[in-house]
Design a protein around this motif. Sequence first.
Motif, PDB file in Angstrom:
ATOM      1  N   LEU A 120       0.849  -1.161   0.000  1.00  0.00           N
ATOM      2  CA  LEU A 120       0.000   0.000   0.000  1.00  0.00           C
ATOM      3  C   LEU A 120       0.898   1.227   0.000  1.00  0.00           C
ATOM      4  O   LEU A 120       1.750   1.375   0.868  1.00  0.00           O
ATOM      5  N   ASN A 121       0.726   2.073  -0.981  1.00  0.00           N
ATOM      6  CA  ASN A 121       1.453   3.337  -1.064  1.00  0.00           C
ATOM      7  C   ASN A 121       0.446   4.463  -0.874  1.00  0.00           C
ATOM      8  O   ASN A 121      -0.650   4.417  -1.429  1.00  0.00           O
ATOM      9  N   PHE A 122       0.799   5.488  -0.102  1.00  0.00           N
ATOM     10  CA  PHE A 122      -0.105   6.615   0.077  1.00  0.00           C
ATOM     11  C   PHE A 122       0.697   7.906   0.173  1.00  0.00           C
ATOM     12  O   PHE A 122       1.865   7.908   0.553  1.00  0.00           O
ATOM     13  N   ALA A 123       0.041   9.008  -0.214  1.00  0.00           N
ATOM     14  CA  ALA A 123       0.658  10.328  -0.133  1.00  0.00           C
ATOM     15  C   ALA A 123      -0.448  11.367  -0.059  1.00  0.00           C
ATOM     16  O   ALA A 123      -1.503  11.210  -0.675  1.00  0.00           O
ATOM     17  N   THR A 124      -0.208  12.412   0.719  1.00  0.00           N
ATOM     18  CA  THR A 124      -1.154  13.514   0.806  1.00  0.00           C
ATOM     19  C   THR A 124      -0.393  14.816   1.031  1.00  0.00           C
ATOM     20  O   THR A 124       0.666  14.819   1.659  1.00  0.00           O
ATOM     21  N   ALA A 125      -0.923  15.885   0.503  1.00  0.00           N
ATOM     22  CA  ALA A 125      -0.329  17.207   0.680  1.00  0.00           C
ATOM     23  C   ALA A 125      -1.332  18.089   1.410  1.00  0.00           C
ATOM     24  O   ALA A 125      -2.525  18.057   1.118  1.00  0.00           O
ATOM     25  N   MET A 126      -0.823  18.849   2.386  1.00  0.00           N
ATOM     26  CA  MET A 126      -1.687  19.736   3.171  1.00  0.00           C
ATOM     27  C   MET A 126      -1.055  21.116   3.260  1.00  0.00           C
ATOM     28  O   MET A 126       0.070  21.244   3.744  1.00  0.00           O
ATOM     29  N   PRO A 127      -1.747  22.154   2.800  1.00  0.00           N
ATOM     30  CA  PRO A 127      -1.222  23.505   2.999  1.00  0.00           C
ATOM     31  C   PRO A 127      -1.285  23.881   4.476  1.00  0.00           C
ATOM     32  O   PRO A 127      -2.220  23.511   5.183  1.00  0.00           O
ATOM     33  N   VAL A 128      -0.256  24.578   4.933  1.00  0.00           N
ATOM     34  CA  VAL A 128      -0.203  25.064   6.313  1.00  0.00           C
ATOM     35  C   VAL A 128       0.004  26.569   6.212  1.00  0.00           C
ATOM     36  O   VAL A 128       1.121  27.042   6.077  1.00  0.00           O
ATOM     37  N   GLY A 129      -1.089  27.282   6.230  1.00  0.00           N
ATOM     38  CA  GLY A 129      -0.993  28.721   6.047  1.00  0.00           C
ATOM     39  C   GLY A 129      -0.750  29.056   4.590  1.00  0.00           C
ATOM     40  O   GLY A 129      -0.862  28.225   3.689  1.00  0.00           O
ATOM     41  N   LYS A 130      -0.368  30.293   4.359  1.00  0.00           N
ATOM     42  CA  LYS A 130      -0.194  30.798   2.999  1.00  0.00           C
ATOM     43  C   LYS A 130       1.150  30.404   2.389  1.00  0.00           C
ATOM     44  O   LYS A 130       1.247  30.221   1.180  1.00  0.00           O
ATOM     45  N   ASP A 131       2.183  30.224   3.210  1.00  0.00           N
ATOM     46  CA  ASP A 131       3.533  30.028   2.695  1.00  0.00           C
ATOM     47  C   ASP A 131       4.153  28.685   3.063  1.00  0.00           C
ATOM     48  O   ASP A 131       5.370  28.519   2.935  1.00  0.00           O
ATOM     49  N   ALA A 132       3.367  27.724   3.517  1.00  0.00           N
ATOM     50  CA  ALA A 132       3.944  26.447   3.944  1.00  0.00           C
ATOM     51  C   ALA A 132       3.079  25.282   3.481  1.00  0.00           C
ATOM     52  O   ALA A 132       1.872  25.444   3.249  1.00  0.00           O
ATOM     53  N   GLU A 133       3.702  24.111   3.398  1.00  0.00           N
ATOM     54  CA  GLU A 133       3.008  22.909   2.965  1.00  0.00           C
ATOM     55  C   GLU A 133       3.673  21.699   3.609  1.00  0.00           C
ATOM     56  O   GLU A 133       4.884  21.660   3.787  1.00  0.00           O
ATOM     57  N   VAL A 134       2.865  20.697   3.959  1.00  0.00           N
ATOM     58  CA  VAL A 134       3.362  19.437   4.488  1.00  0.00           C
ATOM     59  C   VAL A 134       2.901  18.326   3.548  1.00  0.00           C
ATOM     60  O   VAL A 134       1.726  18.275   3.184  1.00  0.00           O
ATOM     61  N   VAL A 135       3.843  17.468   3.154  1.00  0.00           N
ATOM     62  CA  VAL A 135       3.532  16.292   2.356  1.00  0.00           C
ATOM     63  C   VAL A 135       3.856  15.078   3.216  1.00  0.00           C
ATOM     64  O   VAL A 135       4.954  14.973   3.762  1.00  0.00           O
ATOM     65  N   ILE A 136       2.901  14.179   3.344  1.00  0.00           N
ATOM     66  CA  ILE A 136       3.088  12.946   4.117  1.00  0.00           C
ATOM     67  C   ILE A 136       2.976  11.777   3.154  1.00  0.00           C
ATOM     68  O   ILE A 136       2.007  11.691   2.393  1.00  0.00           O
ATOM     69  N   THR A 137       3.974  10.900   3.170  1.00  0.00           N
ATOM     70  CA  THR A 137       3.953   9.718   2.313  1.00  0.00           C
ATOM     71  C   THR A 137       4.253   8.493   3.158  1.00  0.00           C
ATOM     72  O   THR A 137       4.904   8.570   4.188  1.00  0.00           O
ATOM     73  N   GLY A 138       3.789   7.363   2.674  1.00  0.00           N
ATOM     74  CA  GLY A 138       4.047   6.121   3.370  1.00  0.00           C
ATOM     75  C   GLY A 138       3.972   4.946   2.423  1.00  0.00           C
ATOM     76  O   GLY A 138       3.417   5.038   1.330  1.00  0.00           O
ATOM     77  N   GLN A 139       4.533   3.858   2.867  1.00  0.00           N
ATOM     78  CA  GLN A 139       4.555   2.627   2.088  1.00  0.00           C
ATOM     79  C   GLN A 139       4.594   1.465   3.068  1.00  0.00           C
ATOM     80  O   GLN A 139       5.395   1.454   3.988  1.00  0.00           O
TER      81      GLN A 139
END
Length: 180
Positions: free
Chosen positions: A1-20
């Motif tokens: 199982l592979n997964f990934a998601t991107a979440m904006p954090v405010g106007k100037d930041a972003e978090v990407v979480i991935t897993g396998q």
Amino acid sequence: LNFATAMPVGKDAEVVITGQTSIASNAPQRFETKFTFKPADDHKVRVNAAIAKVGARRSSLLDRRLGQLSFQATDEWRVREGLVLVYGVDYSKFFGAGNDSSFTPRLGMSFDINERTRLTTAYTTKTETPTWSQALDLEGASVLFREPVFIEHLVVADSRPQMNKSRRFEFAIERVLDGR
């Protein structure tokens, strides 16, 4: 199982979480986060952290599963139009079947000599040519998923896997020949 998601954090930041993950004994198990922050128009800071259990075949050389913890921090700074500096650090440590670690500074520069010629230099680690089961672009960040790794891909000394600690200095001149 592979997964990934991107979440904006405010106007100037972003978090990407991935897993396998997988139930196969030699399949990689990995969790990774990538944090990107733009404190100013001319700076882009990236912080990555990952933990993985690398799939390894049991053998006389390696009798336990191998894990790896990695951390990377870089700052991409546009000093002025046509001049970009990238600097930061990489740190990786094995756990489980090994305890070797590696600390590497990152340093790079790109300089536009004119509108058709660019000079680039970098001090970096050895470029790997792994095979990937899947690669996808997610919100401008490339997310890569590894194939299972076997003991033949690792250097083992005294029954312990060793980190690849090779470094290199890259130098390139790029030239646009014409508009086509």
